[in-house]
Design an enzyme around this catalytic site. Structure first.
Site, mmCIF file in Angstrom:
data_model
loop_
_atom_site.group_PDB
_atom_site.id
_atom_site.type_symbol
_atom_site.label_atom_id
_atom_site.label_comp_id
_atom_site.label_asym_id
_atom_site.label_seq_id
_atom_site.Cartn_x
_atom_site.Cartn_y
_atom_site.Cartn_z
ATOM 1 N N HIS A 126 0.872 -1.176 0.000
ATOM 2 C CA HIS A 126 0.000 0.000 0.000
ATOM 3 C C HIS A 126 0.915 1.234 0.000
ATOM 4 C CE1 HIS A 126 -2.744 3.007 1.750
ATOM 5 N NE2 HIS A 126 -3.738 2.221 1.379
ATOM 6 N N ASP A 204 3.134 -4.293 8.080
ATOM 7 C CA ASP A 204 1.885 -3.553 7.908
ATOM 8 C C ASP A 204 0.749 -4.562 8.072
ATOM 9 O OD1 ASP A 204 -0.445 -2.557 6.857
ATOM 10 O OD2 ASP A 204 0.456 -1.694 5.065
ATOM 11 N N GLN A 207 -4.405 -5.300 6.946
ATOM 12 C CA GLN A 207 -5.365 -6.273 6.404
ATOM 13 C C GLN A 207 -5.226 -7.656 7.045
ATOM 14 O OE1 GLN A 207 -7.753 -5.347 4.459
ATOM 15 N NE2 GLN A 207 -7.033 -3.441 3.553
ATOM 16 N N LYS A 230 -10.647 -0.835 10.223
ATOM 17 C CA LYS A 230 -10.812 -2.041 9.394
ATOM 18 C C LYS A 230 -11.175 -3.246 10.258
ATOM 19 C CE LYS A 230 -7.314 -0.447 6.079
ATOM 20 N NZ LYS A 230 -8.037 0.060 4.917
ATOM 21 N N CYS A 368 -4.652 2.359 -3.765
ATOM 22 C CA CYS A 368 -3.405 2.862 -3.152
ATOM 23 C C CYS A 368 -2.278 1.844 -3.294
ATOM 24 C CB CYS A 368 -3.600 3.232 -1.674
ATOM 25 S SG CYS A 368 -4.836 4.477 -1.414
HETATM 26 N N1 7TS Z 1 -1.833 -0.771 4.541
HETATM 27 C C1 7TS Z 1 -2.731 -1.557 3.928
HETATM 28 C C2 7TS Z 1 -2.356 -2.949 3.542
HETATM 29 C C3 7TS Z 1 -4.017 -1.060 3.689
HETATM 30 O O1 7TS Z 1 -4.893 -1.851 3.092
HETATM 31 C C4 7TS Z 1 -4.341 0.254 4.078
HETATM 32 C C5 7TS Z 1 -5.676 0.857 3.767
HETATM 33 C C6 7TS Z 1 -3.369 1.018 4.743
HETATM 34 C C7 7TS Z 1 -2.125 0.472 4.934
HETATM 35 C C8 7TS Z 1 -3.636 2.382 5.246
HETATM 36 O O2 7TS Z 1 -4.521 2.336 6.324
HETATM 37 P P1 7TS Z 1 -5.052 3.667 7.000
HETATM 38 O O3 7TS Z 1 -6.068 3.182 7.965
HETATM 39 O O4 7TS Z 1 -3.906 4.345 7.644
HETATM 40 O O5 7TS Z 1 -5.648 4.486 5.893
HETATM 41 N N2 7TS Z 1 -6.301 0.296 2.644
HETATM 42 C C9 7TS Z 1 -7.367 0.780 1.970
HETATM 43 C C10 7TS Z 1 -7.930 0.067 0.915
HETATM 44 O O6 7TS Z 1 -7.520 -0.999 0.499
HETATM 45 N N3 7TS Z 1 -8.979 0.758 0.452
HETATM 46 O O7 7TS Z 1 -9.099 1.880 1.178
HETATM 47 C C11 7TS Z 1 -8.114 1.890 2.134
#
Ligand code: 7TS
Length: 410
Positions: A126, A204, A207, A230, A368
């Site tokens: 990401h 990370d 997910q 999430k 992303c």
């Molecule tokens: N890393 C991964 C693997 C992600 O899927 C996401 C967000 C992030 C980092 C960033 O997370 P945040 O909570 O700091 O924004 N992924 C997604 C997605 O797949 N669609 O919208 C956000």
């Protein structure tokens, strides 16, 4: 098919799921990788705090502040247990995964990386795990290397071994589960190899934590970042786990209230962990909400959630394979609860719009993860992502909608 739990009982806890998309069309929410929904238990925990004991934390000795501080710190203890961290000081509240990764880059990275050093990441990250390192590399002068992807969407582990063997790698930073391919990376093995080469590893977990049991000690990772939103918790809250020895030696990042021990005009000294990394008034309600989410997930059982999601994802993969002209990206087996695909004759954005007309919420775009899409020579995909409250009937609704769209517009 015997399911690990009664999904209708779970759905009853999530008020947002009980609405129609439009008259006569039920809402089918399959955009969980972007953000999940909240159960009443989480909404009530936050509302209770605002209605009954809102005050700032770590400051007052009055009753409300003490109640808020206790609830905030209890949330930390719940998270500690949830990811099996050895010490509660290793659990830092952040705004989310993005902030956690930036925190490590700007504190550990600035203090430890120098020109000539190498940071290894992968082609499936990401942007949150690419861009902070690119910004820092520009400032510091270290080199960023990417482990390439094989055709099936798994990492080229031979190349990972080669990088560790041939280059002065100081940090490996890798996604646990891809938000596009669903690939679950072998992070325990990668951690072992990184450590043998004298490097640290950041994972990370955006997910993975929502979907499978996590034990940061068994994985033996140095840092682990994830987001509340999430995993049925509020937005604006996340966790950075770090091994105590690293967090202790790292300089602080944001300066301000709560993160200091003493301040004089000549200089300041830092508070103990975890507060050294929690400057200013934190997201108190959100942390309490995260604690309630952890309670909910724990009561249901992360192993059961994982088992259920494996069943629904396998079912989705089988049914999607029946749709002519549809291509799924990522490994066939052992994947997380996401299915990103292309569909002959349709741009992903158009497809997502047409699916929305049928009540099915999916995401389209590069999610992303532009370098990942470049790897497969595509600009975008359409992604359906599943969570503990989704049903096999909702997968059927996705398939029926896809077939209808193909019939009408294909
Ligand atoms: N890393 C991964 C693997 C992600 O899927 C996401 C967000 C992030 C980092 C960033 O997370 P945040 O909570 O700091 O924004 N992924 C997604 C997605 O797949 N669609 O919208 C956000």
């Amino acid at each position: 098919m015997k399911l690990p739990y009664d999904v209708e009982m779970i759905r009853a806890d999530f008020p947002i799921l009980h609405q129609e998309h439009s008259p006569g069309i039920p809402l089918v929410f399959l955009d969980n990788a972007a953000s999940s929904q909240r159960p009443n238990q989480v909404i009530d925990a936050m509302s209770d705090y605002y209605r009954k004991y809102h005050a700032n934390v770590h400051r007052g000795i009055h009753k409300l502040s003490e109640a808020a501080t206790t609830a905030y710190e209890n949330a930390r203890l719940k998270v500690q247990k949830f990811i099996h961290a050895a010490h509660h000081e290793e659990v830092i509240f952040t705004r989310g995964t993005t902030e956690g990764i930036n925190l490590v880059a700007y504190t550990w990275g600035r203090a430890n990386l120098k020109p000539g050093d190498v940071v290894v990441t992968t082609q499936m990250e990401h942007h949150a795990n690419i861009v902070p390192w690119q910004i820092l590399a520009e400032q510091v002068g270290f080199t960023l290397r990417f482990v390439p992807l094989l055709e099936d969407g798994t990492l080229d582990m031979d190349e990972y071994d080669r990088l560790l063997r041939d280059e002065p790698v100081k940090m490996v930073t890798v996604v646990h589960c891809s938000n596009v391919l669903g690939t679950v990376n072998p992070v325990a093995e990668m951690a072992r190899k990184a450590h043998a080469a004298g490097a640290l590893i950041l994972v990370d977990g955006a997910q993975s934590v929502p979907h499978m049991p996590i034990d940061v000690q068994a994985l033996d990772v140095d840092f682990f970042a994830f987001s509340g939103h999430k995993m049925i918790a509020p937005t604006g809250i996340g966790i950075l786990y770090g091994k105590r020895e690293h967090l202790e030696s790292m300089p602080p990042w944001l300066g301000g209230g709560d993160m200091i021990n003493t301040v004089s005009l000549e200089g300041s000294t830092w508070n103990d962990l975890p507060y050294k990394f929690e400057a200013g008034t934190p997201s108190i309600a959100e942390a309490i909400g995260l604690g309630a989410a952890v309670d909910y997930l724990t009561a249901l059982g992360m192993d059961k959630i994982h088992q259920y999601e494996q069943m629904i994802t396998t079912y989705a993969m089988e049914r999607l394979a029946e749709v002519p002209g549809l291509k799924i990206y990522g490994p066939e087996k052992g994947r997380g609860a996401v299915t990103a695909f292309s569909f002959d004759g349709f741009f992903p954005h158009d497809l997502a719009q047409l699916l929305d007309n049928e009540g099915v919420a999916v995401r389209s775009g590069h999610h992303c993860a532009q370098p990942l899409h470049d790897r497969f020579c595509i600009a975008a995909t359409t992604r359906a992502s599943y969570y503990l409250y989704n049903t096999m009937q909702e997968v059927d609704a996705l398939i029926e909608a896809l077939l209808k769209i193909k019939r009408l517009f294909g």
